[in-house]
Design a protein around this motif. Structure first.
Motif, short mmCIF file in Angstrom:
data_model
loop_
_atom_site.label_atom_id
_atom_site.label_comp_id
_atom_site.label_asym_id
_atom_site.label_seq_id
_atom_site.Cartn_x
_atom_site.Cartn_y
_atom_site.Cartn_z
N ARG A 44 0.86 -1.23 0.05
CA ARG A 44 -0.04 0.12 -0.05
C ARG A 44 1.06 1.24 -0.08
O ARG A 44 0.43 2.50 -0.71
N ARG A 62 -8.39 -3.85 -2.01
CA ARG A 62 -8.32 -2.35 -2.61
C ARG A 62 -7.25 -1.82 -3.23
O ARG A 62 -7.09 -1.21 -4.33
N THR A 63 -5.94 -2.27 -2.87
CA THR A 63 -4.60 -1.96 -3.31
C THR A 63 -4.51 -2.55 -4.49
O THR A 63 -4.06 -1.94 -5.68
N ARG A 78 -6.72 -0.63 -7.24
CA ARG A 78 -5.93 0.48 -7.71
C ARG A 78 -5.02 0.39 -8.64
O ARG A 78 -4.75 0.97 -9.63
N ARG A 103 0.16 6.09 -8.81
CA ARG A 103 -0.71 5.42 -7.95
C ARG A 103 -1.46 6.58 -7.25
O ARG A 103 -0.75 7.30 -6.53
N THR A 104 -2.69 6.27 -7.06
CA THR A 104 -3.57 7.34 -6.08
C THR A 104 -3.19 6.73 -4.91
O THR A 104 -3.14 5.52 -4.54
N LEU A 136 -4.40 5.39 -1.26
CA LEU A 136 -5.58 5.11 -0.71
C LEU A 136 -6.38 5.35 0.60
O LEU A 136 -5.22 5.97 1.52
#
Length: 282
Positions: free
Chosen positions: A169, A252-253, A256, A262-263, A265
């Motif tokens: 993450r 979720r990672t 993404r 990368r945004t 989280l």
């Protein structure tokens, strides 16, 4: 040299030790009072040494402060704890917490304090995960009342699952402070030079490295689930919540993606509350 100790008591549990939005807080709130207070003491210790490792103090001073903590932990076991650690010393005695696990946590933080970790080999990464995550698990399962063998097995796998999730993450955040915990062997396999965390984070082959670690984390989660399935419900309610929260974060990672850019989280709070309710009431 002044070393700040984090003390947890009935008046500081919510305000100073943890925040109500943390997954730790959500998991610990469901415990019986005695276990909950013991866990807050352990958490306060973990947070304090982590803050030292991540501080901007000179490395020698960070190492000195961690050694001060080691001496204070030893004092707890000698029956002469510093005033700020008397409550922790009581929990050490009550739950037979092991000195080696506190020392392992300090050793893990010392790894971060000594140098900016970049592309450790597999053995070093596993040692780091054991020290900074599984050691906390070994302290926790004693508080939860798990049998020795099952508790050690759960700590091993769940600790590594949680830490690998954090690593996946936080690639960009870690690169921002000149760290990269992705293992050297996987990077070299994909032709990625470990020249710098920023270069690793921007490399187009990075998603293939991360895919291997995702699978490793999933395997650790699955093994931890099997251990918890064989335990009594009361012993594993809190670790089930932590596992559920972090599995959600891992997926979720993955959704993404790992290709740059990368945004950042954010934890899905509604989902986390559902996970807590699931293990609290059902």
């Amino acid at each position: 040299m002044a070393v700040t100790h984090v003390v947890v008591d009935d008046t500081t549990t919510h305000a100073a030790a943890v925040t109500s939005g943390s997954s730790f807080y959500l998991a610990m709130r469901i415990l019986p009072a005695a276990q909950r207070e013991a866990m807050y003491q352990v958490y306060a210790f973990c947070r304090a040494v982590d803050d030292i490792a991540d501080s901007t103090l000179p490395r020698a001073e960070r190492q000195a402060q961690l050694e001060h903590w080691r001496a204070d932990i030893d004092a707890c076991y000698a029956g002469v704890p510093p005033a700020a650690l008397r409550a922790l010393a009581q929990q050490i005695q009550r739950f037979a917490l092991q000195r080696a696990d506190f020392h392992a946590m300090i050793d893990g933080m010392a790894m971060d304090a000594a140098a900016d970790i970049c592309a450790p080999d597999e053995a070093t990464l596993d040692l780091y995960c054991d020290r900074v995550a599984s050691a906390a698990g070994r302290l926790s399962v004693r508080i939860f009342g798990m049998p020795e063998a099952a508790g050690l097995e759960l700590s091993h796998h769940l600790g590594r699952a949680l830490q690998l999730t954090n690593i996946l993450r936080d690639i960009d955040e870690d690169a921002g402070i000149q760290r990269c915990y992705l293992p050297l062997e996987l990077l070299e396999r994909e032709g990625i030079s470990p020249a710098s965390p920023a270069m690793i984070a921007a490399h187009p082959a990075l998603p293939r490295v991360c895919a291997s670690l995702v699978e490793r984390a999933r395997q650790h989660f699955a093994h931890a689930e099997r251990v918890m399935d064989a335990a009594t419900r009361a012993q594993v309610r809190a670790p089930r919540i932590m596992s559920g929260v972090y599995r959600c974060l891992l997926e979720r990672t993955v959704r993404r993606g790992f290709a740059a850019p990368r945004t950042k989280l954010r934890k899905p709070r509604a989902r986390l509350l559902w996970i807590v309710a699931r293990y609290m009431f059902f």
